[in-house]
Design a protein around this motif. Structure first.
Motif: not given
Length: 216
Positions: A105-111, A186-189, A119-127
């Motif tokens: 849920d946190l990924i869904e909210e913050n991705f 990325i969207d597909s994954a 944007d890729i760097i931020e998502n990469d850290i989150l994931v």
């Protein structure tokens, strides 16, 4: 059925005894049984025989009932022990699955939708943080011996592990696609992760209902 059979048996015994007494009296004068056999002797013998029989029957009946009660008590204890074991393991699974769903849920909210390298760097850290936490939760659950749970409910935990594996694989897939600069991949994954997360959440709800059923 057993009570009816007993009644028939008692009636038969009384009838046979009464018949012997009648025969004795009918032929008393002709054969003079009283010289070597009298009614008191007959009643004594019959009383001894039937007394021994009824005593043995009563003792045997109570012995059987006692054994049946012990077996029933043992079965209840075994059932309670199995139920307690299932609830203990089930509550652990429910708790850790809830943690994994919270992470998703946190990924869904913050991705964020990828529009730039930042944007890729931020998502990469989150994931990456999510991956480590999910692996931690999965490792704890895989360390639980679910073979202790009776066969009827074993599949519940096996299915839980399978769905958790799907979520973990989705996270790994999302992490790998973030290293590429292909927004479509990325969207597909990301969509695959959300799908598996929702399936895990549906399974958690079902598991909760099963736990509630056995906890009441």
């Amino acid at each position: 059925m057993r009570r009816r059979d007993n009644i028939y048996f008692y009636i038969s015994c009384v009838s046979i005894t009464f018949s012997f007494i009648l025969i004795y009296y009918f032929y008393e004068e002709r054969f003079d049984f009283s010289d070597f056999l009298d009614i008191k002797t007959i009643l004594t013998v019959l009383g001894t025989v039937f007394g021994a029989y009824f005593g043995a029957k009563t003792a045997g009946r109570y012995a059987i009932e006692s054994v049946e009660r012990q077996i029933e008590s043992q079965e209840k204890k075994e059932t309670k022990r199995e139920t307690d074991k299932f609830l203990r393991v089930g509550n652990l699974f429910f708790t850790h699955i809830s943690s994994i769903i919270t992470i998703s849920d946190l990924i869904e909210e913050n991705f964020v939708k990828v529009n730039s390298e930042n944007d890729i760097i931020e998502n990469d850290i989150l994931v990456d943080v999510a991956k480590k936490e999910v692996e931690k939760q999965r490792g704890i659950l895989k360390g639980i011996d679910i073979t202790e749970v009776w066969d009827e409910k074993y599949y519940v935990f096996l299915l839980s592990l399978m769905k958790i594996d799907d979520c973990a694989e989705s996270l790994n897939g999302l992490s790998e696609t973030l290293e590429k600069l292909d927004s479509h991949e990325i969207d597909s994954a990301y969509g695959e992760l959300l799908k598996n997360s929702r399936k895990l959440n549906e399974h958690k709800i079902k598991l909760g209902k099963v736990l509630l059923k056995y906890n009441t």
